[in-house]
Design a protein around this motif. Sequence first.
Motif, PDB file in Angstrom:
ATOM      1  N   LYS A 191     -18.908 -13.784  -4.964  1.00 14.77           N
ATOM      2  CA  LYS A 191     -17.874 -13.434  -5.942  1.00 14.77           C
ATOM      3  C   LYS A 191     -16.481 -13.557  -5.327  1.00 14.77           C
ATOM      4  CE  LYS A 191     -16.994  -9.896  -9.491  1.00 14.77           C
ATOM      5  NZ  LYS A 191     -17.348  -8.545  -9.971  1.00 14.77           N
ATOM      6  N   ILE A 192     -16.338 -13.103  -4.079  1.00  8.95           N
ATOM      7  CA  ILE A 192     -15.057 -13.233  -3.379  1.00  8.95           C
ATOM      8  C   ILE A 192     -14.690 -14.705  -3.212  1.00  8.95           C
ATOM      9  CG2 ILE A 192     -13.872 -12.872  -1.177  1.00  8.95           C
ATOM     10  CD1 ILE A 192     -15.606 -10.330  -0.852  1.00  8.95           C
ATOM     11  N   THR A 193     -15.651 -15.501  -2.776  1.00  8.13           N
ATOM     12  CA  THR A 193     -15.383 -16.923  -2.545  1.00  8.13           C
ATOM     13  C   THR A 193     -15.041 -17.631  -3.844  1.00  8.13           C
ATOM     14  OG1 THR A 193     -16.900 -16.866  -0.664  1.00  8.13           O
ATOM     15  CG2 THR A 193     -16.333 -19.029  -1.536  1.00  8.13           C
ATOM     16  N   PHE A 194     -15.678 -17.229  -4.925  1.00  3.16           N
ATOM     17  CA  PHE A 194     -15.407 -17.821  -6.238  1.00  3.16           C
ATOM     18  C   PHE A 194     -13.952 -17.608  -6.636  1.00  3.16           C
ATOM     19  CE2 PHE A 194     -15.261 -17.409 -10.912  1.00  3.16           C
ATOM     20  CZ  PHE A 194     -15.736 -18.660 -11.269  1.00  3.16           C
ATOM     21  N   ASN A 197     -10.394 -10.066  -6.039  1.00  6.11           N
ATOM     22  CA  ASN A 197      -9.090 -10.038  -5.386  1.00  6.11           C
ATOM     23  C   ASN A 197      -8.984 -11.217  -4.436  1.00  6.11           C
ATOM     24  OD1 ASN A 197      -8.573  -7.627  -6.687  1.00  6.11           O
ATOM     25  ND2 ASN A 197      -9.415  -6.408  -5.034  1.00  6.11           N
ATOM     26  N   ALA A 198      -8.172 -12.189  -4.800  1.00  2.58           N
ATOM     27  CA  ALA A 198      -8.042 -13.382  -3.965  1.00  2.58           C
ATOM     28  C   ALA A 198      -7.381 -13.036  -2.643  1.00  2.58           C
ATOM     29  CB  ALA A 198      -7.240 -14.444  -4.698  1.00  2.58           C
ATOM     30  N   GLY A 199      -7.791 -13.708  -1.584  1.00  2.00           N
ATOM     31  CA  GLY A 199      -7.243 -13.433  -0.262  1.00  2.00           C
ATOM     32  C   GLY A 199      -7.602 -14.521   0.723  1.00  2.00           C
ATOM     33  N   PRO A 200      -7.544 -14.202   2.023  1.00  2.00           N
ATOM     34  CA  PRO A 200      -7.780 -15.215   3.051  1.00  2.00           C
ATOM     35  C   PRO A 200      -9.240 -15.407   3.431  1.00  2.00           C
ATOM     36  CG  PRO A 200      -7.071 -13.187   4.079  1.00  2.00           C
ATOM     37  CD  PRO A 200      -7.046 -12.939   2.594  1.00  2.00           C
ATOM     38  N   GLY A 201     -10.156 -14.771   2.725  1.00  7.77           N
ATOM     39  CA  GLY A 201     -11.579 -14.888   3.047  1.00  7.77           C
ATOM     40  C   GLY A 201     -12.149 -13.561   3.489  1.00  7.77           C
ATOM     41  N   GLY A 214     -39.100 -21.590   3.355  1.00  5.10           N
ATOM     42  CA  GLY A 214     -39.026 -22.840   2.603  1.00  5.10           C
ATOM     43  C   GLY A 214     -38.286 -22.738   1.294  1.00  5.10           C
ATOM     44  N   VAL A 215     -37.330 -21.793   1.192  1.00  7.22           N
ATOM     45  CA  VAL A 215     -36.566 -21.603  -0.041  1.00  7.22           C
ATOM     46  C   VAL A 215     -35.119 -22.010   0.201  1.00  7.22           C
ATOM     47  CG1 VAL A 215     -35.715 -19.896  -1.709  1.00  7.22           C
ATOM     48  CG2 VAL A 215     -38.050 -19.732  -0.828  1.00  7.22           C
ATOM     49  N   SER A 216     -34.526 -22.711  -0.753  1.00  7.68           N
ATOM     50  CA  SER A 216     -33.139 -23.143  -0.634  1.00  7.68           C
ATOM     51  C   SER A 216     -32.224 -22.188  -1.404  1.00  7.68           C
ATOM     52  CB  SER A 216     -32.982 -24.567  -1.189  1.00  7.68           C
ATOM     53  OG  SER A 216     -31.624 -24.953  -1.189  1.00  7.68           O
ATOM     54  N   LEU A 217     -31.241 -21.641  -0.708  1.00  7.02           N
ATOM     55  CA  LEU A 217     -30.218 -20.803  -1.348  1.00  7.02           C
ATOM     56  C   LEU A 217     -28.884 -21.540  -1.237  1.00  7.02           C
ATOM     57  CD1 LEU A 217     -31.131 -17.235   0.000  1.00  7.02           C
ATOM     58  CD2 LEU A 217     -31.786 -18.268  -2.178  1.00  7.02           C
ATOM     59  N   ARG A 218     -28.725 -22.585  -2.043  1.00  6.23           N
ATOM     60  CA  ARG A 218     -27.569 -23.459  -1.890  1.00  6.23           C
ATOM     61  C   ARG A 218     -26.261 -22.762  -2.223  1.00  6.23           C
ATOM     62  NH1 ARG A 218     -29.637 -29.432  -3.985  1.00  6.23           N
ATOM     63  NH2 ARG A 218     -31.318 -29.622  -2.427  1.00  6.23           N
ATOM     64  N   LEU A 219     -26.288 -21.855  -3.183  1.00  8.54           N
ATOM     65  CA  LEU A 219     -25.073 -21.146  -3.542  1.00  8.54           C
ATOM     66  C   LEU A 219     -24.572 -20.301  -2.373  1.00  8.54           C
ATOM     67  CD1 LEU A 219     -23.108 -20.647  -5.865  1.00  8.54           C
ATOM     68  CD2 LEU A 219     -24.525 -18.719  -6.573  1.00  8.54           C
ATOM     69  N   VAL A 220     -25.489 -19.646  -1.673  1.00  5.97           N
ATOM     70  CA  VAL A 220     -25.102 -18.846  -0.517  1.00  5.97           C
ATOM     71  C   VAL A 220     -24.635 -19.749   0.626  1.00  5.97           C
ATOM     72  CG1 VAL A 220     -25.843 -17.086   1.140  1.00  5.97           C
ATOM     73  CG2 VAL A 220     -26.729 -17.043  -1.194  1.00  5.97           C
ATOM     74  N   GLU A 221     -25.294 -20.881   0.802  1.00  9.10           N
ATOM     75  CA  GLU A 221     -24.878 -21.831   1.832  1.00  9.10           C
ATOM     76  C   GLU A 221     -23.428 -22.268   1.618  1.00  9.10           C
ATOM     77  OE1 GLU A 221     -27.584 -25.066   1.728  1.00  9.10           O
ATOM     78  OE2 GLU A 221     -29.298 -23.915   2.481  1.00  9.10           O
ATOM     79  N   GLU A 222     -23.098 -22.620   0.369  1.00  2.88           N
ATOM     80  CA  GLU A 222     -21.740 -23.059   0.056  1.00  2.88           C
ATOM     81  C   GLU A 222     -20.738 -21.929   0.220  1.00  2.88           C
ATOM     82  OE1 GLU A 222     -20.596 -26.071  -0.461  1.00  2.88           O
ATOM     83  OE2 GLU A 222     -22.625 -26.823  -0.101  1.00  2.88           O
ATOM     84  N   THR A 223     -21.163 -20.715  -0.080  1.00  2.34           N
ATOM     85  CA  THR A 223     -20.282 -19.555   0.099  1.00  2.34           C
ATOM     86  C   THR A 223     -19.885 -19.399   1.550  1.00  2.34           C
ATOM     87  OG1 THR A 223     -21.153 -18.350  -1.821  1.00  2.34           O
ATOM     88  CG2 THR A 223     -20.181 -17.038  -0.067  1.00  2.34           C
ATOM     89  N   VAL A 224     -20.861 -19.476   2.447  1.00  7.41           N
ATOM     90  CA  VAL A 224     -20.590 -19.330   3.880  1.00  7.41           C
ATOM     91  C   VAL A 224     -19.654 -20.432   4.368  1.00  7.41           C
ATOM     92  CG1 VAL A 224     -21.633 -19.410   6.174  1.00  7.41           C
ATOM     93  CG2 VAL A 224     -22.753 -18.127   4.339  1.00  7.41           C
ATOM     94  N   THR A 225     -19.932 -21.668   3.983  1.00  5.83           N
ATOM     95  CA  THR A 225     -19.115 -22.808   4.418  1.00  5.83           C
ATOM     96  C   THR A 225     -17.692 -22.696   3.903  1.00  5.83           C
ATOM     97  OG1 THR A 225     -21.071 -24.242   4.472  1.00  5.83           O
ATOM     98  CG2 THR A 225     -18.919 -25.312   4.381  1.00  5.83           C
ATOM     99  N   ASN A 282     -16.045 -20.047   2.911  1.00 11.92           N
ATOM    100  CA  ASN A 282     -15.311 -18.906   3.459  1.00 11.92           C
ATOM    101  C   ASN A 282     -14.771 -19.202   4.851  1.00 11.92           C
ATOM    102  OD1 ASN A 282     -14.614 -15.925   3.207  1.00 11.92           O
ATOM    103  ND2 ASN A 282     -15.799 -15.919   5.090  1.00 11.92           N
ATOM    104  N   GLU A 283     -15.593 -19.823   5.687  1.00 14.57           N
ATOM    105  CA  GLU A 283     -15.131 -20.138   7.036  1.00 14.57           C
ATOM    106  C   GLU A 283     -13.989 -21.148   7.012  1.00 14.57           C
ATOM    107  OE1 GLU A 283     -15.948 -18.602   9.972  1.00 14.57           O
ATOM    108  OE2 GLU A 283     -16.753 -17.273   8.437  1.00 14.57           O
ATOM    109  N   ALA A 284     -14.077 -22.130   6.134  1.00 12.07           N
ATOM    110  CA  ALA A 284     -13.009 -23.127   6.040  1.00 12.07           C
ATOM    111  C   ALA A 284     -11.721 -22.488   5.534  1.00 12.07           C
ATOM    112  CB  ALA A 284     -13.437 -24.257   5.104  1.00 12.07           C
ATOM    113  N   ARG A 285     -11.844 -21.544   4.632  1.00 13.95           N
ATOM    114  CA  ARG A 285     -10.655 -20.912   4.045  1.00 13.95           C
ATOM    115  C   ARG A 285      -9.844 -20.163   5.100  1.00 13.95           C
ATOM    116  NH1 ARG A 285      -8.754 -20.045  -0.758  1.00 13.95           N
ATOM    117  NH2 ARG A 285      -7.310 -18.311  -1.150  1.00 13.95           N
TER     118      ARG A 285
END
Length: 474
Positions: free
Chosen positions: A218-221, A255-259, A280-291, A293-296
């Motif tokens: 939600k924060i990353t969104f 609340n938008a911010g620096p991550g 063997g389960v893919s959580l792509r939404l969580v994967e993208e969240t982590v990526t 956030n770190e880039a931000r």
Amino acid sequence: MKVAVIGTGYVGLVSGTCLAAWGHDVVCVDKDAQKIAGLQKAVLPIYEPGLADLVESNAAAGRLNFTCNLAEALAGAALVLIAVGTPARAGHGDADLSFVYMAARELAPHLETGAVVTIKSTVPVGTGDVVEKIIGSIRPSGSFSVASNPEFLREGVAVRDFLDPDRVVIGVEDERARKALMDLYRPPLEMRGTPIVVTRRRTSELIKYAANAFLATKITFINELADLCEEVGSDVGELALGMGLDKRIGASFLNAGPGYGGSCFPKDTLALLRTAQDHGVSLRLVEETVTANEARKRRMALKVIDALDGDVDGATIAVLGLTFKPDTDDMRDAPSVPLIETLQRFGANVRAYDPVGQENASRLLSDVEFCLDAYECVRGADAVVVVTEWESIRKLDLARVKRAMRQPVLVDLRNAVSHGVARELGFHVSAIGRSASAWREAEGTQAGERRARARLGGGDKQTTAGGSNERMEF
């Protein structure tokens, strides 16, 4: 009920102290003799508002004790809480459970017959099964129980969160464990109507990770929408307000911010991903969240550089706020660290100020001039960057700040100060989620925003898009 708490870190100390405040007889045990000696004198190893007074008063009443002697702590204890650290393993992302398993091995010989060992630490699915096997290899089957009771404490408001929680989650496999934990929580919480969720142990373990991953998402969104707002001339504060009034969405964590940072979200999202991969389960939404956030976090440095016309080589940057959120001294995964390191690589000289986090920050950052107060920090600076929205930073005298600076450049990564006042004083303002064309409209609608917040009942701090996400809900 006598309760033994293994570990006097953040979770163990807050949990043990609050249980003592409810009237339980609590002994907290830790191998760190220096820490225990300090706690016996009411000297705390962490900063958490209200906790020091609670430790002192309950210790004085005889309900809260600290020791390094595990056998002494477990003698007569009907409930044993394991509250040791589960940090992410470097280079792997999964949780390091060595402290949990060590605690299980060491407590087993001293455990009272019929005692319930409860894992308070944040652990992956199946950890309780392993702990049960470890203890069972030493003690007879059926002479003990193992349960899960994840914590949902937000740093800065942890005492309130424990004493008046949104919910309590307990994961049990037998009636003995269920009854013990209900006896622990039901009397103080029944009058408040606090929901107590009773589930299987594995589901309880997963609930904590799922909740944190959702909030991190939600924060990353909202952070990514803030970037879009800057490009199209919108205001992320108004956007978040319009979204948050929808009860299905809610205002918290918009609340938008620096991550996001801190002790939980970064570690728990990675651990959840590793658990999913193992099964063997893919959580792509969580994967993208982590990526994302770190880039931000590092991209925020580019925002500062852009505010200084693309060049910070030789410039002096004043960073206000270092901890990942206000009202804590926690620097774990704080956005200030990659921000400062990136600015330094581009040639900037960095000064920094934080009300309580500077000692911890000094262990992580080099070549930074730490200042005693905010006004000293901004003296002669070419830009001031607000990273953590401490109340004292929110209330800075902007006119005094401007007089002290070499250039009136304000980069507000939390939308924490009055941008209208800053602009009137002559600051060049760069903020999160607001384009230059949106400033006049944004300042003109503040009264309407305040009325809408009042209807939500949360006040400015709870619904304004400039505050700390973690401060509000976790």
